[in-house]
Design a protein around this motif. Structure first.
Motif, short mmCIF file in Angstrom:
data_model
loop_
_atom_site.label_atom_id
_atom_site.label_comp_id
_atom_site.label_asym_id
_atom_site.label_seq_id
_atom_site.Cartn_x
_atom_site.Cartn_y
_atom_site.Cartn_z
N ILE A 106 0.84 -1.21 0.00
CA ILE A 106 0.00 0.00 0.00
C ILE A 106 0.87 1.25 0.00
O ILE A 106 0.64 2.19 -0.77
N LEU A 107 1.90 1.25 0.86
CA LEU A 107 2.80 2.41 0.93
C LEU A 107 3.53 2.61 -0.40
O LEU A 107 3.75 3.74 -0.83
N GLY A 108 3.91 1.50 -1.03
CA GLY A 108 4.60 1.58 -2.32
C GLY A 108 3.74 2.24 -3.38
O GLY A 108 4.19 3.14 -4.10
N GLY A 113 2.07 6.96 -6.55
CA GLY A 113 1.03 7.88 -6.99
C GLY A 113 1.34 9.33 -6.61
O GLY A 113 1.14 10.25 -7.42
N ALA A 114 1.85 9.52 -5.38
CA ALA A 114 2.16 10.88 -4.91
C ALA A 114 3.28 11.51 -5.74
O ALA A 114 3.17 12.65 -6.19
N PHE A 115 4.36 10.75 -5.93
CA PHE A 115 5.49 11.27 -6.69
C PHE A 115 5.12 11.56 -8.14
O PHE A 115 5.49 12.59 -8.70
N MET A 116 4.38 10.63 -8.75
CA MET A 116 3.99 10.82 -10.15
C MET A 116 3.02 12.00 -10.28
O MET A 116 3.06 12.74 -11.27
N GLY A 117 2.15 12.16 -9.28
CA GLY A 117 1.22 13.29 -9.29
C GLY A 117 1.96 14.61 -9.25
O GLY A 117 1.63 15.55 -10.00
N ILE A 118 2.96 14.68 -8.38
CA ILE A 118 3.78 15.90 -8.29
C ILE A 118 4.52 16.15 -9.61
O ILE A 118 4.56 17.28 -10.11
N LEU A 127 14.28 18.90 -15.41
CA LEU A 127 15.27 18.17 -14.63
C LEU A 127 14.69 17.69 -13.31
O LEU A 127 14.83 16.52 -12.93
N LEU A 128 14.00 18.59 -12.60
CA LEU A 128 13.41 18.23 -11.31
C LEU A 128 12.32 17.18 -11.50
O LEU A 128 12.17 16.26 -10.70
N ARG A 129 11.55 17.33 -12.60
CA ARG A 129 10.49 16.34 -12.90
C ARG A 129 11.11 14.96 -13.12
O ARG A 129 10.60 13.95 -12.62
N SER A 130 12.24 14.91 -13.81
CA SER A 130 12.93 13.63 -14.06
C SER A 130 13.43 13.02 -12.77
O SER A 130 13.35 11.80 -12.57
N LEU A 135 12.90 9.00 -8.53
CA LEU A 135 12.73 8.70 -7.11
C LEU A 135 11.49 7.83 -6.89
O LEU A 135 11.50 6.89 -6.08
N ALA A 136 10.42 8.12 -7.64
CA ALA A 136 9.19 7.34 -7.54
C ALA A 136 9.44 5.88 -7.93
O ALA A 136 9.00 4.95 -7.25
N ILE A 137 10.17 5.70 -9.02
CA ILE A 137 10.48 4.35 -9.50
C ILE A 137 11.36 3.61 -8.49
O ILE A 137 11.16 2.42 -8.22
N LEU A 138 12.33 4.33 -7.90
CA LEU A 138 13.23 3.73 -6.91
C LEU A 138 12.46 3.26 -5.67
O LEU A 138 12.63 2.12 -5.22
N VAL A 139 11.61 4.14 -5.13
CA VAL A 139 10.83 3.79 -3.93
C VAL A 139 9.91 2.61 -4.22
O VAL A 139 9.81 1.68 -3.42
N PHE A 140 9.25 2.65 -5.38
CA PHE A 140 8.35 1.56 -5.74
C PHE A 140 9.12 0.25 -5.92
O PHE A 140 8.66 -0.82 -5.51
N GLY A 141 10.31 0.33 -6.50
CA GLY A 141 11.14 -0.86 -6.68
C GLY A 141 11.57 -1.47 -5.36
O GLY A 141 11.54 -2.70 -5.19
#
Length: 202
Positions: A106-108, A113-118, A127-130, A135-141
């Motif tokens: 659930i946290l993943g 969702g939060a990171f991608m939404g931002i 650059l910041l968007r990338s 970071l979103a992909i890393l946390v989810f992984g």
């Protein structure tokens, strides 16, 4: 299991063998602090040490788990009670791990969702968007990897064809189709495929 009773029993048997806590610890390859914790009822010996500890003290594992010498006519009954209690503890432990796995999943997804939404909605540089997407992909992984590890370590799977219970290889945990607590896998015993159900103990 009565940890206090088991602890007193270990202390008594150790002293009868003329061993200090340090000497017993040395034979087992652990610290005397661990022996002290056992004897004061703060913890139990690890399952991997029980057989060796029993041999050193001149007792059997059932006597160790019961915290007293067992008469021959009571041995079978007490052995069954100890097995049932150990099975119950294993089920409780595995259930907690599986509940923790659900929380991690659930946290993943929430983090993703939060990171991608931002990244999509915020007025930020490319650059910041990338960086945020990375970071979103890393946390989810990381959360996904933790989830797979718990899924592998907690409990067993039961074959619907031969009722064999086993821990599948990690590749099956990751790639096998799943539906709830079932995975479509091949049984290592009967070699038949089917929807194997997650069980908490053998």
């Amino acid at each position: 299991m009565d940890q206090q009773k088991i602890g007193r029993f270990i202390a008594t048997e150790r002293k009868e063998k003329g061993l200090t806590q340090a000497a017993l610890a040395e034979k087992l390859g652990i610290t005397d602090r661990a022996i002290s914790k056992w004897e004061t009822g703060k913890s139990l010996p690890d399952a991997s040490l029980m057989l060796e500890l029993s041999e050193i003290l001149g007792i059997n594992v059932n006597e160790l788990l019961t915290g007293e010498r067992i008469k021959v006519d009571e041995y079978q009954k007490i052995a069954e009670e100890n097995l049932l209690e150990m099975r119950k503890k294993e089920e409780i432990s595995n259930k907690k791990l599986l509940n923790f796995e659900i929380i991690i999943c659930i946290l993943g997804f929430l983090s993703l969702g939060a990171f991608m939404g931002i990244a999509v909605l915020a007025d930020i540089s490319w650059l910041l968007r990338s960086v945020i997407i990375g970071l979103a992909i890393l946390v989810f992984g990381i959360t996904t990897a933790c989830s797979f590890k718990i899924e592998h370590d907690a409990g067993y799977y039961m074959c619907p064809n031969c009722n064999h219970t086993y821990v599948p290889a990690m590749k099956w945990i990751v790639f096998a189709p799943h539906m709830g607590w079932k995975k479509h896998m091949k049984c290592p015993k009967c070699n038949k495929k089917g929807w194997h159900k997650k069980v908490l103990s053998k």
